[in-house]
Design a protein around this motif. Structure first.
Motif, PDB file in Angstrom:
ATOM      1  N   ARG A 109       0.810  -1.218   0.000  1.00 23.36           N
ATOM      2  CA  ARG A 109       0.000   0.000   0.000  1.00 23.36           C
ATOM      3  C   ARG A 109       0.849   1.277   0.000  1.00 23.36           C
ATOM      4  NH1 ARG A 109      -3.494  -0.269  -2.540  1.00 23.36           N
ATOM      5  NH2 ARG A 109      -4.627   1.403  -1.531  1.00 23.36           N
ATOM      6  N   ALA A 114       6.021   6.494   1.336  1.00 23.07           N
ATOM      7  CA  ALA A 114       5.394   7.591   2.086  1.00 23.07           C
ATOM      8  C   ALA A 114       6.248   7.995   3.291  1.00 23.07           C
ATOM      9  CB  ALA A 114       3.984   7.193   2.534  1.00 23.07           C
ATOM     10  N   GLN A 118       7.791  11.578   3.756  1.00 26.10           N
ATOM     11  CA  GLN A 118       7.417  12.383   4.921  1.00 26.10           C
ATOM     12  C   GLN A 118       8.657  12.994   5.574  1.00 26.10           C
ATOM     13  OE1 GLN A 118       4.889  10.384   7.789  1.00 26.10           O
ATOM     14  NE2 GLN A 118       5.149  12.010   9.324  1.00 26.10           N
ATOM     15  N   TRP A 123       5.360  15.899  -0.709  1.00 28.42           N
ATOM     16  CA  TRP A 123       4.013  15.430  -1.067  1.00 28.42           C
ATOM     17  C   TRP A 123       4.131  14.803  -2.457  1.00 28.42           C
ATOM     18  CZ3 TRP A 123      -0.710  15.455   1.452  1.00 28.42           C
ATOM     19  CH2 TRP A 123      -1.842  15.205   0.673  1.00 28.42           C
ATOM     20  N   GLN A 124       4.459  13.529  -2.479  1.00 23.56           N
ATOM     21  CA  GLN A 124       4.749  12.846  -3.727  1.00 23.56           C
ATOM     22  C   GLN A 124       3.663  11.797  -3.969  1.00 23.56           C
ATOM     23  OE1 GLN A 124       7.541  13.560  -5.717  1.00 23.56           O
ATOM     24  NE2 GLN A 124       6.428  12.263  -7.159  1.00 23.56           N
ATOM     25  N   VAL A 125       2.629  12.164  -4.738  1.00 20.37           N
ATOM     26  CA  VAL A 125       1.517  11.244  -4.966  1.00 20.37           C
ATOM     27  C   VAL A 125       1.954  10.168  -5.965  1.00 20.37           C
ATOM     28  CG1 VAL A 125      -0.894  11.054  -5.642  1.00 20.37           C
ATOM     29  CG2 VAL A 125      -0.058  13.185  -4.622  1.00 20.37           C
ATOM     30  N   PRO A 126       1.797   8.885  -5.604  1.00 20.86           N
ATOM     31  CA  PRO A 126       2.164   7.827  -6.559  1.00 20.86           C
ATOM     32  C   PRO A 126       1.170   7.801  -7.727  1.00 20.86           C
ATOM     33  CG  PRO A 126       1.139   6.871  -4.616  1.00 20.86           C
ATOM     34  CD  PRO A 126       1.255   8.341  -4.356  1.00 20.86           C
ATOM     35  N   LEU A 131       0.271   1.383  -6.967  1.00 17.17           N
ATOM     36  CA  LEU A 131      -0.107   0.598  -5.791  1.00 17.17           C
ATOM     37  C   LEU A 131      -0.958  -0.591  -6.218  1.00 17.17           C
ATOM     38  CD1 LEU A 131      -0.962   3.373  -3.185  1.00 17.17           C
ATOM     39  CD2 LEU A 131       1.237   2.420  -3.833  1.00 17.17           C
TER      40      LEU A 131
ATOM     41  N   ASP B 251      -4.364  10.491   5.679  1.00 14.31           N
ATOM     42  CA  ASP B 251      -4.219  10.430   4.221  1.00 14.31           C
ATOM     43  C   ASP B 251      -4.796  11.668   3.557  1.00 14.31           C
ATOM     44  OD1 ASP B 251      -3.456   8.823   1.864  1.00 14.31           O
ATOM     45  OD2 ASP B 251      -5.597   8.932   1.405  1.00 14.31           O
ATOM     46  N   THR B 273       0.367  10.131   4.543  1.00 15.98           N
ATOM     47  CA  THR B 273       0.375   9.614   3.171  1.00 15.98           C
ATOM     48  C   THR B 273      -0.366  10.621   2.295  1.00 15.98           C
ATOM     49  OG1 THR B 273      -1.604   8.265   3.574  1.00 15.98           O
ATOM     50  CG2 THR B 273       0.525   7.183   3.860  1.00 15.98           C
ATOM     51  N   PRO B 274       0.063  10.779   1.032  1.00 16.09           N
ATOM     52  CA  PRO B 274      -0.427  11.881   0.196  1.00 16.09           C
ATOM     53  C   PRO B 274      -1.709  11.552  -0.579  1.00 16.09           C
ATOM     54  CG  PRO B 274       1.386  10.786  -0.902  1.00 16.09           C
ATOM     55  CD  PRO B 274       1.162  10.050   0.388  1.00 16.09           C
ATOM     56  N   HIS B 275      -2.822  11.399   0.123  1.00 16.78           N
ATOM     57  CA  HIS B 275      -4.137  11.137  -0.494  1.00 16.78           C
ATOM     58  C   HIS B 275      -4.043  10.030  -1.545  1.00 16.78           C
ATOM     59  CE1 HIS B 275      -8.285  13.176  -1.169  1.00 16.78           C
ATOM     60  NE2 HIS B 275      -8.343  11.877  -1.395  1.00 16.78           N
ATOM     61  N   GLN B 276      -3.546   8.891  -1.122  1.00 20.18           N
ATOM     62  CA  GLN B 276      -3.289   7.770  -2.025  1.00 20.18           C
ATOM     63  C   GLN B 276      -3.984   6.498  -1.576  1.00 20.18           C
ATOM     64  OE1 GLN B 276       1.031   7.359  -1.215  1.00 20.18           O
ATOM     65  NE2 GLN B 276       0.596   5.487  -0.090  1.00 20.18           N
ATOM     66  N   THR B 277      -4.750   6.602  -0.488  1.00 16.53           N
ATOM     67  CA  THR B 277      -5.174   5.385   0.194  1.00 16.53           C
ATOM     68  C   THR B 277      -6.102   4.509  -0.643  1.00 16.53           C
ATOM     69  OG1 THR B 277      -5.857   4.598   2.367  1.00 16.53           O
ATOM     70  CG2 THR B 277      -7.154   6.355   1.417  1.00 16.53           C
ATOM     71  N   GLY B 278      -6.787   5.129  -1.613  1.00 13.78           N
ATOM     72  CA  GLY B 278      -7.694   4.346  -2.455  1.00 13.78           C
ATOM     73  C   GLY B 278      -7.057   3.842  -3.734  1.00 13.78           C
TER      74      GLY B 278
END
Lengths: 315, 315
Positions: A109, A114, A118, A123-126, A131, B251, B273-278
């Motif tokens: 996940r 992350a 951190q 703020w590095q969005v995959p 994932l 998140d 975590t950078p708003h990636q959880t979904g």
């Protein structure tokens, strides 16, 4: 004469009262020399344990450990003096299984990235496709005993049915298929995850060696919650560099503590935990339950009803 | 005239062929100006989306988003022009639930300390009682919809039956008990974990505020996988300093990206975590399944059979 139990494991006042109700005398570590003869030891301490065991005024006949392994005890002396040993095998499996699911989710996940981002305030969005889900990882668990089964059970709750490897390849509940150690390569072909949950035996020392890792092509995650000696650590480090393995979570090591200057600490794709995966405050009760059952049978007829080890075999 | 679908979401060659088999024309983002009139938009892009939607030579009647929320769309314009919007609600819940279990195990199983110790090459074994098990944490989930239920289901696999909070307090499968938002304090009394999985509505903005956090005494873990605006971030930071809350996994944030100089990044007891959880590559198929079902009904009789939103309500 009442049995005298030397407790080298902290007890709450309530637990102490429970023990004393059976009629035994409970002796603390600091009083063992005055309280001889000790007949039973509960827990272990690398100083007090051997001293109390070998003191001529003691008559220890039975040791109840709070661990699953008993390899840290003076087994030769114990065998020569016909001391029996019961262990806490099985108690730690649920905690080890929870940690193993944690290791899996940490990498699957995207927490590994992350955590590093951190630390740098990034703020590095995959990418959405970077994932994946634990549900669809193909997991192979080496060792289908108490630990392997506990891991499989939790994986089943994620809709994931792992494969298992054991000595004979016999089927085990919770596993979609199993293979023997000699035939494991068929399971590895499209595996995403390999988990080692095997005990330390002559067969398993360096089972995960250079030739094992070389057959893998970008295995997503390798996890070791079994024994450190099962893995050739240098071969694993090479596999991580050459991407036979992409990530690893390791709780046990060839030498512990892991040396301060080991390069493993700095591998960005490795999570190191210090042999803690079975720890949980919830373990205290089941350990005392095992001790209680054995104490009951010991006082009744001199037998030990659960978790009696074979000191010659070492487990 | 064939329907023209502007795809602002990457498609594989195979997915494109599947779409074209239904008889629609598929138009890529770079060709939208030449290909007018567009009648359907799949996905969104903050530049191309509004331009294509409002261009006078287009006739967009329906937007299928790949997200659950639709608040980033120009909803006033969409409503005024009678464009219908279907969303991807529900698709992300399994991935969010897996991440949430990962956050829980990260803190409960001692990974937060292990990660920091690893960075300093410290072999720091915790006390056996320092760690606990997820099975015995008392978890309260705010929001018992698709996300909350997916989290509860995974928790059930750990032998953990969470409590739930929803608008009316109605019972929900997988939860041992539920309370209404007005009566949540009874559930919080001995809670170890609070998880926010509520949507953004006027009721939920800053629901987790100073007075909420002040009623907590060393809550083990606070998790936000719902909406950033549900939490008063400053109040949470105070709660972490004053140990109303011991750990947090976040998140989503009041402002995203989280500012480079936010002090939250450096809280040693917070996982960001950078708003990636979904996110998960496994989401692509269920999103296309929703689009496919709607396309079938749209072409048959002009209806949208699944996930039709109410643009006035914003969800």
């Amino acid at each position: 004469m009442a049995e005298r139990v030397l407790t080298l494991q902290p007890l709450t006042a309530e637990q102490r009262v429970q023990l004393e109700k059976t009629g035994v005398e409970v002796v603390d570590a600091e009083n063992w020399e005055a309280a001889a003869p000790i007949t039973i030891i509960f827990g272990w301490d690398k100083k007090v344990g051997p001293a109390a065991l070998m003191a001529p005024n003691n008559q220890v006949k039975w040791i109840q450990t709070v661990s699953a392994g008993i390899d840290y005890l003076p087994l030769d002396w114990i065998k020569a003096h016909n001391v029996q040993v019961t262990n806490a095998s099985g108690v730690y499996s649920p905690a080890i299984a929870e940690s193993t699911l944690g290791y899996l989710l940490y990498f699957v996940r995207g927490f590994n990235e992350a955590v590093k981002n951190q630390a740098g305030h990034f703020w590095q969005v995959p990418a959405r496709d970077d994932l994946s889900m634990l549900a669809s990882q193909k997991v192979v668990i080496y060792g289908t005993g108490s630990i392997g089964q506990a891991i499989a059970k939790l994986l089943n709750g994620f809709g994931n049915r792992p494969s298992g490897v054991n000595r004979s390849g016999h089927p085990v509940e919770g596993f979609v298929e199993t293979a023997s150690l000699a035939n494991d390569s068929t399971l590895l072909k499209d595996a995403d995850v390999v988990i080692n949950a095997m005990p330390a035996t002559s067969t398993t020392v360096h089972y995960f060696d250079e030739s094992f890792f070389k057959q893998l092509d970008e295995l997503n995650i390798f996890i070791n919650v079994g024994r450190g000696k099962s893995v050739d650590q240098q071969a694993l480090m090479n596999a991580l560099l050459y991407q036979n393995v992409l990530h690893a979570a390791l709780d046990v090591f060839e030498e512990e503590p892991l040396a301060k200057d080991s390069r493993l600490w700095d591998y960005p794709n490795v999570l190191v935990t210090p042999h803690q995966t079975g720890f949980a405050k919830e373990n205290t009760k089941p350990i005392l339950d095992i001790f209680g059952k054995n104490l009951t049978s010991w006082l009744a007829d001199g037998s030990l009803s659960v978790n009696l080890t074979d000191v010659s075999l070492g487990y």
